[in-house]
Enzyme design. Structure first.
Site, PDB file in Angstrom:
ATOM      1  N   ASN A   9      21.432  35.045 -36.663  1.00 43.29           N
ATOM      2  CA  ASN A   9      22.266  35.570 -37.724  1.00 43.29           C
ATOM      3  C   ASN A   9      21.781  37.139 -38.318  1.00 43.29           C
ATOM      4  O   ASN A   9      22.697  37.446 -38.922  1.00 43.29           O
ATOM      5  CB  ASN A   9      22.181  34.484 -38.702  1.00 43.29           C
ATOM      6  CG  ASN A   9      20.775  34.269 -39.173  1.00 43.29           C
ATOM      7  OD1 ASN A   9      19.830  34.411 -38.548  1.00 43.29           O
ATOM      8  ND2 ASN A   9      20.871  33.858 -40.378  1.00 43.29           N
ATOM      9  N   GLY A  44      14.403  30.220 -37.175  1.00 44.75           N
ATOM     10  CA  GLY A  44      15.344  29.249 -36.495  1.00 44.75           C
ATOM     11  C   GLY A  44      15.624  27.951 -37.107  1.00 44.75           C
ATOM     12  O   GLY A  44      15.227  27.868 -38.382  1.00 44.75           O
ATOM     13  N   SER A  45      16.170  27.094 -36.610  1.00 48.23           N
ATOM     14  CA  SER A  45      16.524  25.936 -37.096  1.00 48.23           C
ATOM     15  C   SER A  45      15.093  24.775 -37.405  1.00 48.23           C
ATOM     16  O   SER A  45      14.375  25.250 -36.576  1.00 48.23           O
ATOM     17  CB  SER A  45      17.549  25.225 -36.228  1.00 48.23           C
ATOM     18  OG  SER A  45      16.869  25.030 -34.740  1.00 48.23           O
ATOM     19  N   GLU A  63      10.103  30.139 -40.155  1.00 51.63           N
ATOM     20  CA  GLU A  63      10.970  30.592 -41.185  1.00 51.63           C
ATOM     21  C   GLU A  63      12.348  29.509 -40.580  1.00 51.63           C
ATOM     22  O   GLU A  63      12.861  29.903 -39.769  1.00 51.63           O
ATOM     23  CB  GLU A  63      11.260  31.829 -41.186  1.00 51.63           C
ATOM     24  CG  GLU A  63      10.003  32.832 -41.363  1.00 51.63           C
ATOM     25  CD  GLU A  63       9.754  32.781 -42.825  1.00 51.63           C
ATOM     26  OE1 GLU A  63      10.638  32.218 -43.676  1.00 51.63           O
ATOM     27  OE2 GLU A  63       8.592  33.358 -43.308  1.00 51.63           O
ATOM     28  N   LEU A  64      12.267  28.430 -41.303  1.00 46.65           N
ATOM     29  CA  LEU A  64      13.627  27.610 -40.887  1.00 46.65           C
ATOM     30  C   LEU A  64      14.616  27.426 -41.935  1.00 46.65           C
ATOM     31  O   LEU A  64      14.923  28.682 -42.850  1.00 46.65           O
ATOM     32  CB  LEU A  64      13.000  26.167 -40.752  1.00 46.65           C
ATOM     33  CG  LEU A  64      11.483  26.130 -39.919  1.00 46.65           C
ATOM     34  CD1 LEU A  64      11.101  24.786 -39.932  1.00 46.65           C
ATOM     35  CD2 LEU A  64      11.811  26.870 -38.368  1.00 46.65           C
ATOM     36  N   CYS A 102      20.144  31.682 -44.043  1.00 52.54           N
ATOM     37  CA  CYS A 102      19.324  30.720 -44.099  1.00 52.54           C
ATOM     38  C   CYS A 102      19.180  30.278 -45.862  1.00 52.54           C
ATOM     39  O   CYS A 102      19.108  29.206 -46.241  1.00 52.54           O
ATOM     40  CB  CYS A 102      18.072  31.106 -43.693  1.00 52.54           C
ATOM     41  SG  CYS A 102      17.266  32.534 -44.288  1.00 52.54           S
ATOM     42  N   GLU A 123      22.052  21.175 -43.586  1.00 55.16           N
ATOM     43  CA  GLU A 123      22.397  22.707 -43.484  1.00 55.16           C
ATOM     44  C   GLU A 123      23.642  22.964 -42.958  1.00 55.16           C
ATOM     45  O   GLU A 123      23.756  22.614 -41.815  1.00 55.16           O
ATOM     46  CB  GLU A 123      21.115  23.376 -42.895  1.00 55.16           C
ATOM     47  CG  GLU A 123      21.514  24.763 -42.926  1.00 55.16           C
ATOM     48  CD  GLU A 123      20.341  25.858 -42.100  1.00 55.16           C
ATOM     49  OE1 GLU A 123      20.008  25.239 -41.075  1.00 55.16           O
ATOM     50  OE2 GLU A 123      20.047  26.750 -42.832  1.00 55.16           O
TER      51      GLU A 123
HETATM   52  P1  NAP Z   1      17.831  28.087 -33.278  1.00 58.40           P
HETATM   53  O1  NAP Z   1      18.921  27.376 -32.452  1.00 58.40           O
HETATM   54  O2  NAP Z   1      16.771  27.273 -33.558  1.00 58.40           O
HETATM   55  O3  NAP Z   1      17.532  29.319 -32.271  1.00 58.40           O
HETATM   56  C1  NAP Z   1      16.569  30.159 -32.600  1.00 58.40           C
HETATM   57  C2  NAP Z   1      15.863  30.921 -31.624  1.00 58.40           C
HETATM   58  O4  NAP Z   1      14.849  29.630 -30.839  1.00 58.40           O
HETATM   59  C3  NAP Z   1      16.584  31.064 -30.655  1.00 58.40           C
HETATM   60  O5  NAP Z   1      16.131  32.730 -30.019  1.00 58.40           O
HETATM   61  C4  NAP Z   1      16.797  30.211 -29.476  1.00 58.40           C
HETATM   62  O6  NAP Z   1      16.831  30.658 -28.026  1.00 58.40           O
HETATM   63  C5  NAP Z   1      15.334  29.667 -29.434  1.00 58.40           C
HETATM   64  N1  NAP Z   1      15.093  28.567 -28.998  1.00 58.40           N
HETATM   65  C6  NAP Z   1      15.959  27.317 -28.658  1.00 58.40           C
HETATM   66  N2  NAP Z   1      15.293  26.419 -28.048  1.00 58.40           N
HETATM   67  C7  NAP Z   1      13.927  26.564 -28.165  1.00 58.40           C
HETATM   68  C8  NAP Z   1      12.610  25.984 -27.906  1.00 58.40           C
HETATM   69  N3  NAP Z   1      12.803  24.595 -27.180  1.00 58.40           N
HETATM   70  N4  NAP Z   1      11.497  26.582 -27.884  1.00 58.40           N
HETATM   71  C9  NAP Z   1      11.380  27.842 -28.267  1.00 58.40           C
HETATM   72  N5  NAP Z   1      12.651  28.706 -28.832  1.00 58.40           N
HETATM   73  C10 NAP Z   1      13.730  27.923 -28.745  1.00 58.40           C
HETATM   74  O7  NAP Z   1      18.559  28.721 -34.500  1.00 58.40           O
HETATM   75  P2  NAP Z   1      19.503  29.752 -34.676  1.00 58.40           P
HETATM   76  O8  NAP Z   1      21.162  29.028 -34.453  1.00 58.40           O
HETATM   77  O9  NAP Z   1      19.532  30.886 -33.751  1.00 58.40           O
HETATM   78  O10 NAP Z   1      19.624  30.071 -36.135  1.00 58.40           O
HETATM   79  C11 NAP Z   1      20.137  29.256 -37.267  1.00 58.40           C
HETATM   80  C12 NAP Z   1      19.093  28.659 -37.901  1.00 58.40           C
HETATM   81  O11 NAP Z   1      17.967  29.505 -38.533  1.00 58.40           O
HETATM   82  C13 NAP Z   1      19.371  28.031 -39.264  1.00 58.40           C
HETATM   83  O12 NAP Z   1      18.641  26.892 -39.377  1.00 58.40           O
HETATM   84  C14 NAP Z   1      18.886  29.106 -40.304  1.00 58.40           C
HETATM   85  O13 NAP Z   1      18.854  28.489 -41.637  1.00 58.40           O
HETATM   86  C15 NAP Z   1      17.679  29.362 -39.482  1.00 58.40           C
HETATM   87  N6  NAP Z   1      17.133  30.970 -40.199  1.00 58.40           N
HETATM   88  C16 NAP Z   1      16.055  30.710 -41.023  1.00 58.40           C
HETATM   89  C17 NAP Z   1      15.561  32.052 -41.545  1.00 58.40           C
HETATM   90  C18 NAP Z   1      14.444  31.966 -42.533  1.00 58.40           C
HETATM   91  O14 NAP Z   1      14.083  33.323 -42.839  1.00 58.40           O
HETATM   92  N7  NAP Z   1      13.953  31.017 -42.972  1.00 58.40           N
HETATM   93  C19 NAP Z   1      16.283  32.993 -41.383  1.00 58.40           C
HETATM   94  C20 NAP Z   1      17.427  33.084 -40.529  1.00 58.40           C
HETATM   95  C21 NAP Z   1      17.776  32.051 -39.819  1.00 58.40           C
HETATM   96  P3  NAP Z   1      18.486  30.358 -27.666  1.00 58.40           P
HETATM   97  O15 NAP Z   1      19.431  31.335 -28.418  1.00 58.40           O
HETATM   98  O16 NAP Z   1      18.364  30.891 -26.239  1.00 58.40           O
HETATM   99  O17 NAP Z   1      18.750  28.926 -27.661  1.00 58.40           O
END
Ligand code: NAP
Length: 469
Positions: free
Chosen positions: A149, A225-226, A245-246, A279, A373
């Site tokens: 994002n 990420g998530s 950072e979730l 997020c 979320e």
């Molecule tokens: P995501 O699906 O969790 O993916 C994040 C990253 O993790 C991607 O690079 C993904 O790679 C990778 N990944 C997937 N499976 C993995 C595994 N088993 N081991 C290690 N890495 C893995 O999240 P998203 O959909 O990209 O982002 C949205 C989420 O991020 C939301 O929940 C949002 O709230 C959160 N977020 C939090 C913050 C904060 O600062 N707290 C900021 C921004 C976003 P692939 O893309 O190749 O699957």
């Protein structure tokens, strides 16, 4: 684009297409890295960490300062890349690029500030002849896993502090949005970062993730990420440092004495910028029962004015979601809420990845649109009785990343700040607000550890205690 591992740009026959979410057109392709490629990256990073150890703080500062200068000269391209691959409108893409420059600049400054402290050991009852001090040393190899994002600034928040602290870093960008991270890698190498100290490996996180985070050569995992992927990483990483950072479902509280113009502007920008895929997006919007009806009407009217479409068209106020299937998911949650008694006062439909900005009123806390979320362009509106009720409702979540209150009453504002379980508290702003220099991170299932270069550098270094006897 190619990926950057082993100190060079490499291509592979197996590729992943990077799509423009607005029309599904292919913008570019990137290699789908194999496990052999990952091994190359890990072995290279160990050498990269040795190279980084040879650099002084000032040399690390100079690399990052130069990188920021190069980024500034390419801001148009960086902002357009962010918007094209992610779907946010161009003004938001350019704003992200501008923030990423600041993040890299701030990180450079921190390279000069790895302070320790003297420890007065004679304060211990049995000792008087010792002299002690702490020093910060780099962890070595940092794995930086980023979400889609904010594909540039959130990568900058990891790679900047990692280099400032004297580490090597392996970036794993989100598969939907790898181009911004690859362009940042290009900039860092051009700015003089040791070629083995920065790598950007592209390909599926579910395939590369486990072996990357489990590898003992990696000493620190910084993940944004998530929640569920974060939890899995924590379990897989074992005994190493992690920053998480979730996600969240941020509350926005409207007290009866709030300035309504500010509330509506704050709710709209916090709820709908980047199509709600932030997020700290406002998700659970709660207004005092005394003003609830007027608030829903005013919010609905303003949200109706948000035009949607091609994110690169300057008249458009909200672009597509990153993937069409996310629009389907968001729509399911809205329909589920409406089926259980809530009302969509505007929006509620979608086409492809474009979901209409939607206000769902009369939501109850058990509905998925409130509980989980949503990460999309919909806000879930409900009412409360008094400040105690509002605080209890704000805390009724597994998450705690950002929470906001609009009020003119300083006592209520302070009560909210003290009792709401959230890493960031906003008073008279929506929850979606961040300055890149501040400590940023969540409580509860929103994560652990802080970003913001000053704080991230601490998380990416080890504190050693030295004692002269
Ligand atoms: P995501 O699906 O969790 O993916 C994040 C990253 O993790 C991607 O690079 C993904 O790679 C990778 N990944 C997937 N499976 C993995 C595994 N088993 N081991 C290690 N890495 C893995 O999240 P998203 O959909 O990209 O982002 C949205 C989420 O991020 C939301 O929940 C949002 O709230 C959160 N977020 C939090 C913050 C904060 O600062 N707290 C900021 C921004 C976003 P692939 O893309 O190749 O699957």
């Amino acid at each position: 684009m190619k990926m950057y591992i082993g100190g060079e740009w490499v291509d592979r026959d197996e590729k992943v297409s990077v799509l423009n979410p607005y029309d599904g057109s292919v913008i570019d392709t990137v290699p789908s890295a194999s496990l052999n490629d990952l091994e190359t990256a890990l072995a290279t990073a160990v050498r990269g960490a040795e190279a980084m150890k040879q650099l002084s703080g000032y040399q690390r500062f100079e690399i990052l300062r130069k990188a920021a200068d190069i980024m500034r000269s390419r801001i148009q391209d960086l902002g357009t890349t962010v918007s094209t691959e992610e779907g946010k409108i161009l003004s938001e893409g350019l704003a992200e690029a501008d923030r990423a420059i600041q993040t890299i600049e701030l990180s450079g400054e921190e390279a000069k500030r790895l302070y320790g402290e003297t420890v007065p050991l004679d304060g211990a009852s049995n000792w008087a002849g010792q002299y002690g001090f702490t020093m910060r040393v780099p962890v070595g190899v940092v794995a930086a896993i980023a979400p889609f994002n904010f594909p540039l600034n959130l990568v900058a928040h990891k790679v900047g502090p990692a280099l400032a602290a004297g580490n090597a870093v392996i970036i794993k960008p989100a598969t939907d949005t790898p181009l911004s991270a690859l362009k940042l890698t290009e900039v860092l190498i051009e700015a003089g970062a040791p070629p083995e100290a920065v790598q950007c490996i592209t390909g599926s996180g579910s395939r590369l993730g486990d072996p990357l985070v489990a590898d003992p050569r990696v000493r620190k995992v910084t993940f944004t990420g998530s929640r569920d992927v974060g939890e899995r990483i924590c379990k897989t990483a074992g005994l190493k440092k992690v920053t998480m950072e979730l996600g969240s479902n941020a509350p926005l509280i409207v007290m009866p004495d709030a300035n309504m113009d500010k509330v509506i502007a704050g709710t709209v920008s916090s709820g709908f910028s980047n199509a709600g895929q932030v997020c700290i997006s406002a998700q659970r919007v709660m207004a005092s029962k005394d003003i609830y009806g007027d608030f829903v009407d005013a919010l609905t009217e303003t949200v109706k004015g948000l035009t949607t479409g091609n994110q690169l068209d300057s008249s458009v106020k909200m672009g597509p979601m990153v993937r069409a299937e996310d629009a389907v998911r968001v729509n399911d949650w809205i329909k589920e809420a409406v089926g259980s008694g809530a009302r969509a006062t505007t929006g509620g439909e979608y086409e492809g990845a474009l979901h209409e900005p939607t206000v769902v009123a009369d939501v109850t806390p058990d509905m998925r649109i409130s509980r989980d979320e949503i990460f999309g362009p919909a806000v879930a509106v409900s009412s409360f009785d008094d400040i105690e009720d509002a605080i209890e409702a704000a805390n009724d979540s597994i998450y705690g990343l950002s929470a906001s209150i609009f009020t003119q009453d300083v006592d209520n504002a302070m009560k909210f700040a003290k009792y709401v379980e959230s890493g960031n508290i906003m008073i008279n702003s929506g929850p979606q607000w961040r300055a890149d220099l501040m400590p940023y991170g969540g409580l509860k299932d929103s994560g652990m550890g802080k970003e913001g270069p000053k704080y991230a550098v601490e998380e990416m270094t080890e504190l050693k205690m030295v004692i002269f006897h």
